[in-house]
Design an enzyme around this catalytic site. Structure first.
Site, PDB file in Angstrom:
ATOM      1  N   LYS A  80       5.769  34.409 -51.559  1.00 37.44           N
ATOM      2  CA  LYS A  80       6.475  33.485 -50.657  1.00 37.44           C
ATOM      3  C   LYS A  80       5.759  32.065 -50.990  1.00 37.44           C
ATOM      4  O   LYS A  80       6.236  30.990 -50.968  1.00 37.44           O
ATOM      5  CB  LYS A  80       6.346  33.878 -49.229  1.00 37.44           C
ATOM      6  CG  LYS A  80       6.744  32.789 -48.141  1.00 37.44           C
ATOM      7  CD  LYS A  80       6.772  33.430 -46.704  1.00 37.44           C
ATOM      8  CE  LYS A  80       5.208  33.407 -46.138  1.00 37.44           C
ATOM      9  NZ  LYS A  80       4.739  32.400 -45.592  1.00 37.44           N
ATOM     10  N   GLY A 132       5.919  27.184 -40.771  1.00 30.63           N
ATOM     11  CA  GLY A 132       5.062  26.352 -40.439  1.00 30.63           C
ATOM     12  C   GLY A 132       4.682  25.536 -41.939  1.00 30.63           C
ATOM     13  O   GLY A 132       4.524  24.249 -41.826  1.00 30.63           O
ATOM     14  N   ARG A 140       2.805  25.415 -32.199  1.00 24.59           N
ATOM     15  CA  ARG A 140       1.822  24.928 -33.234  1.00 24.59           C
ATOM     16  C   ARG A 140       1.456  23.596 -33.220  1.00 24.59           C
ATOM     17  O   ARG A 140       2.254  22.642 -33.253  1.00 24.59           O
ATOM     18  CB  ARG A 140       2.073  25.575 -34.604  1.00 24.59           C
ATOM     19  CG  ARG A 140       1.932  27.074 -34.519  1.00 24.59           C
ATOM     20  CD  ARG A 140       2.629  27.847 -35.608  1.00 24.59           C
ATOM     21  NE  ARG A 140       1.798  27.694 -36.715  1.00 24.59           N
ATOM     22  CZ  ARG A 140       1.987  28.085 -37.932  1.00 24.59           C
ATOM     23  NH1 ARG A 140       3.295  28.601 -38.244  1.00 24.59           N
ATOM     24  NH2 ARG A 140       1.040  28.069 -39.050  1.00 24.59           N
ATOM     25  N   SER A 181      -5.958  23.906 -40.371  1.00 34.08           N
ATOM     26  CA  SER A 181      -4.991  24.637 -41.586  1.00 34.08           C
ATOM     27  C   SER A 181      -5.243  23.876 -42.980  1.00 34.08           C
ATOM     28  O   SER A 181      -5.240  22.481 -42.982  1.00 34.08           O
ATOM     29  CB  SER A 181      -3.572  24.621 -41.163  1.00 34.08           C
ATOM     30  OG  SER A 181      -2.715  24.990 -42.133  1.00 34.08           O
ATOM     31  N   GLN A 188      -2.755  23.766 -44.875  1.00 37.26           N
ATOM     32  CA  GLN A 188      -1.508  22.985 -45.285  1.00 37.26           C
ATOM     33  C   GLN A 188      -1.254  21.681 -44.965  1.00 37.26           C
ATOM     34  O   GLN A 188      -0.656  21.012 -45.747  1.00 37.26           O
ATOM     35  CB  GLN A 188      -0.568  23.818 -44.311  1.00 37.26           C
ATOM     36  CG  GLN A 188      -0.327  25.305 -44.705  1.00 37.26           C
ATOM     37  CD  GLN A 188       0.467  26.119 -43.602  1.00 37.26           C
ATOM     38  OE1 GLN A 188       1.082  25.507 -42.461  1.00 37.26           O
ATOM     39  NE2 GLN A 188       0.711  27.327 -43.687  1.00 37.26           N
ATOM     40  N   ASP A 234      -3.797  35.874 -44.788  1.00 38.38           N
ATOM     41  CA  ASP A 234      -2.691  36.547 -44.581  1.00 38.38           C
ATOM     42  C   ASP A 234      -2.830  37.931 -44.820  1.00 38.38           C
ATOM     43  O   ASP A 234      -1.736  38.819 -44.662  1.00 38.38           O
ATOM     44  CB  ASP A 234      -1.588  35.873 -45.471  1.00 38.38           C
ATOM     45  CG  ASP A 234      -1.057  34.658 -44.770  1.00 38.38           C
ATOM     46  OD1 ASP A 234      -1.295  34.381 -43.700  1.00 38.38           O
ATOM     47  OD2 ASP A 234      -0.403  33.946 -45.661  1.00 38.38           O
ATOM     48  N   LYS A 242      -1.444  30.594 -36.009  1.00 40.62           N
ATOM     49  CA  LYS A 242      -0.325  30.943 -36.697  1.00 40.62           C
ATOM     50  C   LYS A 242       0.859  31.067 -35.749  1.00 40.62           C
ATOM     51  O   LYS A 242       1.112  30.493 -34.709  1.00 40.62           O
ATOM     52  CB  LYS A 242      -0.621  32.175 -37.584  1.00 40.62           C
ATOM     53  CG  LYS A 242      -1.792  31.891 -38.417  1.00 40.62           C
ATOM     54  CD  LYS A 242      -1.543  31.281 -39.715  1.00 40.62           C
ATOM     55  CE  LYS A 242      -2.688  31.188 -40.594  1.00 40.62           C
ATOM     56  NZ  LYS A 242      -2.424  30.456 -41.789  1.00 40.62           N
ATOM     57  N   ARG A 245      -3.341  35.130 -33.624  1.00 42.99           N
ATOM     58  CA  ARG A 245      -3.306  36.730 -34.317  1.00 42.99           C
ATOM     59  C   ARG A 245      -4.584  37.249 -34.021  1.00 42.99           C
ATOM     60  O   ARG A 245      -4.891  38.373 -34.677  1.00 42.99           O
ATOM     61  CB  ARG A 245      -3.234  36.438 -35.951  1.00 42.99           C
ATOM     62  CG  ARG A 245      -1.612  35.940 -36.246  1.00 42.99           C
ATOM     63  CD  ARG A 245      -1.636  35.999 -37.809  1.00 42.99           C
ATOM     64  NE  ARG A 245      -0.225  35.681 -38.016  1.00 42.99           N
ATOM     65  CZ  ARG A 245       0.486  35.319 -39.204  1.00 42.99           C
ATOM     66  NH1 ARG A 245      -0.703  35.120 -40.258  1.00 42.99           N
ATOM     67  NH2 ARG A 245       1.856  35.022 -39.564  1.00 42.99           N
ATOM     68  N   LYS A 290      10.679  36.711 -41.782  1.00 38.72           N
ATOM     69  CA  LYS A 290      10.313  35.660 -42.186  1.00 38.72           C
ATOM     70  C   LYS A 290       9.595  35.614 -43.565  1.00 38.72           C
ATOM     71  O   LYS A 290       9.635  34.640 -44.292  1.00 38.72           O
ATOM     72  CB  LYS A 290       9.209  35.194 -41.365  1.00 38.72           C
ATOM     73  CG  LYS A 290       8.587  33.817 -41.239  1.00 38.72           C
ATOM     74  CD  LYS A 290       7.492  33.559 -40.181  1.00 38.72           C
ATOM     75  CE  LYS A 290       7.467  32.073 -40.175  1.00 38.72           C
ATOM     76  NZ  LYS A 290       6.567  31.546 -41.215  1.00 38.72           N
TER      77      LYS A 290
END
EC number: 2.5.1.19
Length: 430
Positions: free
Chosen positions: A21, A91, A120, A164, A166, A309, A336, A340, A410
């Site tokens: 992914k 996200g 988030r 993050s 990201q 992950d 997340k 989690r 997802k």
């Protein structure tokens, strides 16, 4: 839809790992940012990668695909003038495209998952994009978010890496397209450094030059660059495969999983090392992992930031290990699709697991005899939680029912099909 997981003593079979992914979403993005035509072989099919497909098409990329590949003609540095983008519950897709949306006059990202992605925070990325000259409307850093850009300036910018990686990835995709050179300094800590390695790998494959410091905390990015149209091949997905491998580890099994490269830059490849540390009988060669599980596992200690992950799957395996396991440096799991740590451990306790929570640690007191099960548990709309709770159900004494398990789509739409192919007793119910 819910799924009922019935205790399953034995798993056996041979399956092909899902495509990655993370790599798929990145390849789709760099293909869209190129001005020619790129081909991505073996792309992942999941809600996240489908969200990226849909959004880059909305932004002006043309897409053709068949069973083997997706062909993308990109829009370069000039995305189409669209008013709204809907990333669903993805996200990473949201954050990457917030940066790219800054090249447009005005785009609003809508909030269709208020109980998950809608909760988030994205403040750190918003702050960095504002440093580049974007004007952004938001509600305490959360969706819906309206970005007014189109006249960005490079230069020195900072981004926090605390929540993050990201946010940094988003800036690394954007800044090469700006007129001026840019310099990015990462503040505080940087979570999931290994995922930044994947971003840099893909950007380099797309012909872009970025000068990164050895500790990945400082970057020099020449401006006026163009993404090249290329051909990409997506490797197998370790984060999703972690759940299948953990399921094999906690049962009597002979399971083969193909397509998992030994030298992958995916941090979640550490699942193989962790299972070895747990003394699970396995081999890994020629991109093939074979597990011959005997239901005997030893406790481990592991730095979860290396393989974010895969941590929930590792924890699920540790539930049945002999001794006390500790997964530390995992605070970013709180930010997340759900928390989690708190949410996941609450559900594990319902099933009978003996687990403790710290701010940035998960402690698991193993129960080799198994857990009671016989309960309905809530996966909080989180694909990783769904997969991990399923592992626990396979080794419970009584079936467990996982609510809203369809959200596994997802990242891994055929997760339960793969488990069934290995002999797992899982059943969809309304």
């Amino acid at each position: 839809m819910d799924v009922i997981v019935t205790p399953t003593p034995k798993l056996q079979g041979d399956i092909q790992a899902l495509s990655s992914k993370n790599y798929t979403t990145r390849y789709l993005l760099v293909a869209a940012l190129a001005e020619g035509t790129s081909t991505v072989y073996y792309p992942a099919h999941s809600e996240d990668s489908d969200a990226m497909r849909r959004c880059i098409r909305d932004l002006g990329a043309t897409i053709e695909e068949d069973d083997e590949k997706i062909v993308i003609t990109g829009f370069g540095s000039r995305p189409s003038n669209v008013k709204e983008l809907n990333v669903g519950n993805a996200g990473a897709v949201l954050r990457f495209l917030m940066a790219i949306a800054s090249l447009s006059p005005e785009i609003t990202f809508v909030n269709t998952y208020p109980d998950s992605l809608g909760k988030r925070p994205h403040d750190d990325l918003i702050d960095s994009l504002q440093q580049l000259g974007a004007q952004i409307e938001h509600r305490e850093g959360k969706l819906p978010i309206t970005i007014r850009g189109g006249n960005l300036k490079g230069g020195k910018i900072t981004v926090s890496g605390n929540i993050s990686s990201q946010f940094l990835s988003a800036l690394l995709f954007l800044t090469p397209l700006l007129e001026e050179d840019s310099e990015i300094e990462v503040l505080h800590d940087l979570k999931s450094k290994i995922v930044i390695g994947q971003t840099l790998e893909v950007i380099e494959q797309a012909g872009i030059v970025i000068h990164a410091s050895e500790d990945l905390m400082h970057y020099r990015i020449p401006g006026r660059q163009k993404y090249a149209a290329k051909t990409y091949r997506v490797q197998g997905d370790y984060p999703g495969s972690a759940a299948v491998l953990a399921a094999a580890a906690v049962t009597e099994s002979d399971v083969t999983l193909r397509g998992l490269e030994e030298k992958s830059k995916q941090g979640e490849r550490a699942i193989v090392d962790v299972l070895r540390m747990m003394e699970v009988p396995l081999t890994h060669e020629d991109a093939v992992v074979r597990i011959q599980g005997n239901k005997k596992l030893k406790a481990v200690e592991f730095d979860g930031d290396v393989a974010t992950d895969a941590v929930l799957a590792m924890v699920a395996a540790a539930v049945f290990a002999e001794g006390t396991s500790r997964f530390y440096n995992v605070e970013n799991l709180r930010y997340k699709e759900c928390d989690r740590i708190t949410d996941y451990l609450n559900e594990l306790r319902k099933a009978g697991a003996n687990v403790e929570e710290r701010q940035s640690e998960i402690i698991v007191h193993g129960r080799p005899e198994g857990v009671e099960g016989g309960v309905e548990i809530d996966a909080h709309y989180d694909h990783r939680v769904i997969m991990a709770l399923t592992i626990v159900g396979l080794r419970s004494q009584r079936p467990i029912r996982i609510k809203d398990a369809h959200h596994v789509a997802k990242s891994y739409p055929i997760y339960f099909d793969h488990l069934k192919a290995l002999g797992a007793q899982v059943e969809w119910v309304e």
